[in-house]
Motif scaffolding. Structure first.
Motif, PDB file in Angstrom:
ATOM      1  N   ALA A 346      33.084  44.252  33.483  1.00  0.00           N
ATOM      2  CA  ALA A 346      32.985  45.625  33.995  1.00  0.00           C
ATOM      3  C   ALA A 346      33.566  45.777  35.395  1.00  0.00           C
ATOM      4  N   ASN A 347      34.093  44.669  35.971  1.00  0.00           N
ATOM      5  CA  ASN A 347      34.688  44.700  37.314  1.00  0.00           C
ATOM      6  C   ASN A 347      33.677  45.211  38.346  1.00  0.00           C
ATOM      7  N   ILE A 348      32.480  44.624  38.319  1.00  0.00           N
ATOM      8  CA  ILE A 348      31.409  45.000  39.248  1.00  0.00           C
ATOM      9  C   ILE A 348      31.089  43.798  40.136  1.00  0.00           C
ATOM     10  N   GLY A 349      31.100  43.995  41.459  1.00  0.00           N
ATOM     11  CA  GLY A 349      30.710  42.956  42.400  1.00  0.00           C
ATOM     12  C   GLY A 349      31.788  41.941  42.722  1.00  0.00           C
ATOM     13  N   ILE A 350      33.044  42.219  42.361  1.00  0.00           N
ATOM     14  CA  ILE A 350      34.112  41.252  42.613  1.00  0.00           C
ATOM     15  C   ILE A 350      34.392  41.120  44.108  1.00  0.00           C
ATOM     16  N   ASP A 351      34.214  42.213  44.859  1.00  0.00           N
ATOM     17  CA  ASP A 351      34.410  42.141  46.310  1.00  0.00           C
ATOM     18  C   ASP A 351      33.402  41.189  46.948  1.00  0.00           C
ATOM     19  N   LEU A 352      32.181  41.154  46.402  1.00  0.00           N
ATOM     20  CA  LEU A 352      31.165  40.227  46.919  1.00  0.00           C
ATOM     21  C   LEU A 352      31.557  38.779  46.611  1.00  0.00           C
ATOM     22  N   PHE A 353      32.177  38.577  45.464  1.00  0.00           N
ATOM     23  CA  PHE A 353      32.626  37.234  45.111  1.00  0.00           C
ATOM     24  C   PHE A 353      33.651  36.732  46.121  1.00  0.00           C
ATOM     25  N   PHE A 354      34.645  37.572  46.468  1.00  0.00           N
ATOM     26  CA  PHE A 354      35.648  37.164  47.440  1.00  0.00           C
ATOM     27  C   PHE A 354      35.021  36.880  48.801  1.00  0.00           C
ATOM     28  N   THR A 355      34.032  37.674  49.180  1.00  0.00           N
ATOM     29  CA  THR A 355      33.336  37.440  50.454  1.00  0.00           C
ATOM     30  C   THR A 355      32.653  36.086  50.462  1.00  0.00           C
TER      31      THR A 355
END
Length: 430
Positions: A346-355
């Motif tokens: 669902a492309n949810i929380g990917i920005d947190l993964f990169f962080t």
């Protein structure tokens, strides 16, 4: 090569519950394996036993029930959710008059279907041959028939001996080819090390969503499907992380409980990408009721391939299948990210993964300054092999001054191998 019944795609499934946790298998997972192999499930014969029956694995009454189900449903293969001995396979085939395939052979068959690269096909064939070599004695009805006739008389090699020799020769040849592929892989790893590109390896239980996450992160089109062992051949891609630079991301084969030892041995070269990684991204299907057991099984396989000491970042994937679970980062007492909750599909929380990934990789590199005496030349050679020396110079007394930059994991391994005396050469950097 074998005098055996031909296998088909219409199957009777057999599953037994045992009190011993080490031999217990999961029926839902078995059905997924059967579906992934492209086999049609006709019916399931289940039961309970304290220990396997020496002749049929199941009891004699249950064996008759299986044979009756084969006749009733017109099945052409019986699939067992357990590992069978060669004699047990033979006895059940004789009773049911159709092919019998155990869990190990089923997994090997799925791997054979999925292999795409030359290396993957070689690894699967090697695993199949190792498995087959223990079953030759039950494949022939004329094992002790000596070769005879004009031009064939000689040492009197039996058919069984001939097959064993041919299998052995084939396994040796495949082993040599895989060694050549492994040398090429090592060359690639050395190139990445010289370019100072850290490697991150995606690991996890099969069907946890590794390839979906890999595609999202790298904008690739690696095959991803809701089935077991959708990914077999490892795939490497480069991604850019802010503040870190280029990073190599590796997608690897999924693990499964009671993964056949022949497969683990055959895929050790491929799994070197996991063992040599700076960080493991352990993807977990958080919506799976068996997630705790799956995590334990992944940890077990990682220890088998000597990758259990590599740092991990756990990805709690598929949160879109749960109610009231928001994407977030869990941290330890030092504030270091240890878990990321997201959904790759669902492309949810990917920005947190990169962080989290940027924070973890930034803390995995250590810089050291060493002053080594002339008597410690061996240590200097080891450091050169690790490609960790940034620069060096010698003082008037012959001491070598080294500036090192290497993954924290490699430094800890070096201290463990060389003993704590290596730390006496470490200088505080001004």
């Amino acid at each position: 090569m074998f005098d055996r019944y031909q296998a088909g795609e219409q199957a009777v499934l057999v599953h037994l519950d045992f009190p011993d946790e080490s031999t217990r298998e999961d029926l839902t997972e078995f059905k997924m394996l059967v579906s992934s192999a492209g086999v049609t499930e006709l019916t399931v014969i289940s039961g309970k036993r304290g220990t396997p029956h020496p002749k049929f694995f199941v009891g004699s009454g249950k064996a008759e029930e299986i044979a009756e189900a084969v006749r009733l449903f017109d099945a052409n293969v019986v699939l067992f959710n357990h590992s069978l001995s060669p004699s047990q396979e033979k006895n059940i085939e004789t009773l049911c008059q159709c092919r019998v395939v155990d869990r190990t052979s089923l997994i090997l068959d799925i791997f054979a279907q999925r292999a795409r690269t030359h290396e993957g096909k070689l690894q699967v064939e090697l695993a199949q041959l190792r498995h087959m070599s223990s079953r030759l004695i039950r494949g022939w009805t004329h094992l002790e028939r000596q070769k005879g006739g004009v031009g064939l008389r000689g040492p009197g090699e039996t058919q069984l001996e001939t097959d064993r020799r041919l299998l052995s020769e084939r396994m040796v040849m495949i082993g040599k080819r895989l060694e050549k592929v492994e040398r090429q892989r090592q060359q690639g790893r050395r190139s990445r090390t010289r370019a100072e590109l850290p490697t991150i390896s995606l690991v996890g239980y099969t069907n946890a969503g590794k390839s979906t996450l890999f595609n999202l992160l790298t904008q690739s089109d690696v095959y991803a499907a809701d089935q077991l062992f959708a990914t077999l051949d490892p795939t490497l891609r480069r991604i850019e992380l802010e503040g870190i630079g280029g990073v190599i991301l590796a997608d690897t084969v999924g693990f499964i409980r009671h993964l056949p030892h022949d497969l683990v041995a055959a895929f050790k070269a491929t799994l070197t990408e996991t063992r040599e990684a700076e960080l493991l991204i352990h993807v977990v299907d958080i919506s799976d009721d068996r997630r705790s057991e799956n995590i334990e099984q992944v940890e077990y396989v990682l220890s088998e391939i000597e990758a259990d000491e590599v740092p991990q970042l756990i990805i709690c994937n598929k949160i879109d299948n749960l109610d009231d679970v928001a994407p977030r980062i869990d941290r330890d007492d030092q504030g270091r990210p240890i878990r990321v909750w997201l959904s790759a599909q669902a492309n949810i929380g990917i920005d947190l993964f990169f962080t989290a990934l940027t924070e973890r990789l930034g803390s995995q590199i250590v810089e050291k300054k060493l002053v080594i005496p002339p008597t410690a030349g061996k240590l200097r050679g080891i450091l050169y092999k690790l490609n960790s020396i940034q620069n060096e110079y010698y003082d008037d007394e012959g001491h070598c001054h080294l500036n090192l930059k290497l993954p924290k994991r490699e430094w800890n391994r070096l201290v463990k191998q060389e003993g704590n005396e290596i730390e006496q050469y470490v200088q505080l950097k001004p």
